[in-house]
Design an enzyme around this catalytic site. Sequence first.
Site, PDB file in Angstrom:
ATOM      1  CD  GLU A  68      79.654  20.585 -50.135  1.00 48.04           C
ATOM      2  OE1 GLU A  68      80.480  21.350 -50.679  1.00 48.04           O
ATOM      3  OE2 GLU A  68      79.838  19.361 -49.994  1.00 48.04           O
ATOM      4  CG  ASN A 215      80.692  17.208 -56.317  1.00 50.32           C
ATOM      5  OD1 ASN A 215      80.940  18.219 -56.963  1.00 50.32           O
ATOM      6  ND2 ASN A 215      81.399  16.849 -55.248  1.00 50.32           N
ATOM      7  CD  GLU A 216      85.408  17.891 -56.374  1.00 55.64           C
ATOM      8  OE1 GLU A 216      85.890  17.334 -55.376  1.00 55.64           O
ATOM      9  OE2 GLU A 216      85.660  19.080 -56.674  1.00 55.64           O
ATOM     10  CE1 TYR A 282      86.719  25.566 -54.455  1.00 57.92           C
ATOM     11  CE2 TYR A 282      87.008  23.353 -55.314  1.00 57.92           C
ATOM     12  CZ  TYR A 282      86.213  24.317 -54.738  1.00 57.92           C
ATOM     13  OH  TYR A 282      84.898  24.042 -54.436  1.00 57.92           O
ATOM     14  CD  GLU A 336      82.658  22.018 -56.021  1.00 60.76           C
ATOM     15  OE1 GLU A 336      83.728  22.040 -55.370  1.00 60.76           O
ATOM     16  OE2 GLU A 336      81.809  21.115 -55.905  1.00 60.76           O
ATOM     17  CD  GLN A 385      80.465  25.413 -50.640  1.00 60.56           C
ATOM     18  OE1 GLN A 385      79.509  25.483 -49.888  1.00 60.56           O
ATOM     19  NE2 GLN A 385      81.115  24.261 -50.827  1.00 60.56           N
TER      20      GLN A 385
HETATM   21  O1  AHR Z   1      83.671  23.340 -52.081  1.00 55.87           O
HETATM   22  C1  AHR Z   1      84.220  22.458 -51.166  1.00 55.87           C
HETATM   23  C2  AHR Z   1      84.460  21.083 -51.776  1.00 55.87           C
HETATM   24  O2  AHR Z   1      85.432  21.159 -52.761  1.00 55.87           O
HETATM   25  C3  AHR Z   1      83.291  20.447 -52.463  1.00 55.87           C
HETATM   26  O3  AHR Z   1      82.442  19.800 -51.596  1.00 55.87           O
HETATM   27  C4  AHR Z   1      83.947  19.463 -53.374  1.00 55.87           C
HETATM   28  O4  AHR Z   1      83.181  19.195 -54.517  1.00 55.87           O
HETATM   29  C5  AHR Z   1      85.273  20.118 -53.681  1.00 55.87           C
HETATM   30  O5  AHR Z   1      86.346  19.242 -53.552  1.00 55.87           O
END
Ligand code: AHR
Length: 532
Positions: A68, A215-216, A282, A336, A385
């Site tokens: 990103e 995205n999201e 995450y 992600e 990432q």
């Molecule tokens: O990876 C960092 C961020 O985490 C991304 O931009 C977003 O999609 C997620 O919340």
Amino acid sequence: MKCDDLMKLLAQTVSVRNKVVLIMIILFAEILSMSTTAEAKSKPNELVIRADKGKDTINRNIYGHFSEHLGRCIYGGFWVGEDSPIPNTRGIRNDVVQALRRIKMPVLRWPGGCFADEYHWKDGIGPREKRPGMVNTHWGKVTENNHFGTHEFLDLCEQLGCEPYICGNVGSGTILEMQEWVEYITFDGKSPMADLRRKNGRDKPWKVKYWGVGNENWGCGGRMRPEYYADLYRRYSTYLRNFSGNRLYKIACGPSGANYHWMEVLMREAGRHMNGITPHYYCGSGKKSRSATRFTEEDWFEQLKRALYMEELVSRHSAIMDKYDPEKRVGMLVDEWGTWHQVEPGTNPGFLYQQNSLRDALVAGITLNIFNNHCDRVRMANIAQTINVLQAMILTKDEKMILTPTYHVFDMYKVHHDATLLPVELECGDYQFGEEKIPTLSVSASRDKTGNIHISLCNLDPKKSAELICKLPGARGQKASGRVLTADAMTAHNTFDNPETISAKAFRDFKLKGDTLKLTLPSKSVVVLEIK
Ligand code: AHR
């Protein structure tokens, strides 16, 4: 009757003959209980790998990546510009490309993340000095000069030998903008967008298969309700056309973590119009410390427990998908995932620059095992990432580059790419911390096209090694070899001064006899075995 009761009975018994009989019974019971306790204590972990079975393929894209416009992922990570003293090819770092080619990076997602829904692709084409800048509002409010745009990204993918995956802007973009982007990249004939591409130096169109529609969008991509996004997805995706033999694989924004409602609504309302959907998860950091490298066993345990939660998420999202798509046409793409620690001291909090320790390697090993084992539905995953951001493969500091423990796991696990998943049955002990426990071991196994079997194993316990007896019915292999990633300390990590503190080494603590493999996994380790 317990031994205590027998003792009481013994005290009450008068006859000598009965006393002798009772003493013998007590002795026998004691011996029996001693031997069963010993057995329970030393019961080895057992694994059966059905080498004679297996039908699903582990899509190599499970080993995908994400980059990103965030912190130093693109600028300083991939891109240094053509005039940089750092060796580069058309502005892209050679050392980074070489390292990522080694792990056979299969697919790269770009330009975000949250950045995707603020990105206007036309700002990133044409002569670089004329490209307008913008404020990267999500990530540190720094000025983005747009020097890395569509041409540079697709050049990067060609240099890496990977598939590009582009995420379009739904949050603040238009349908026309997204439609034209596809035309610009993929149309072979004469058209305003294809002509603009030619004017910018690229005659032949590129092929781009993977296309994300936002995205999201439940969060940074527009704070939408699933019903609203599902309608928008249907609308945007209608205008994503297949040009010149390019076939798009259309990807809808999936839920955050355990938002099963989002998955339900999307599959119900738009499932038949999509090829893939993208849950994000995450697994955070430790319990008390959020530092990447200063933590205790309590934090280690918590982090691994959170990583294991991916199993529940994937299973429950799969069950919802099965309801609407029993043929499993739609792929689950976890585009992600990874750890999220505190940024390294003294760095910009908006840049998400974190170190990466043996604990991150365990998270990677566990998570990839989960994805492998669910490869009937999980067709892609993209760790967040690639460079200098979150759970990165690579960290850079000017001209220096180091490989993280997570990189080494991707290197060891690449043997699973496009291999056939083998069913496994694992019976293992628990790793207990305080009142809580999690399984000690994590495993997945596959057979590659040449017939070689690969087994990836993680020992989550940071203090105890684990004995494992592995049966491989149907395996014809005669020779085994292995690699291990471990260290003395849970917090071990590579630095620019000590870049080789932790890297994969030969693993020899095993014996293969017939179809039985016996091994000892060191504490806190990731091991990959090959049976030829
Ligand atoms: O990876 C960092 C961020 O985490 C991304 O931009 C977003 O999609 C997620 O919340």
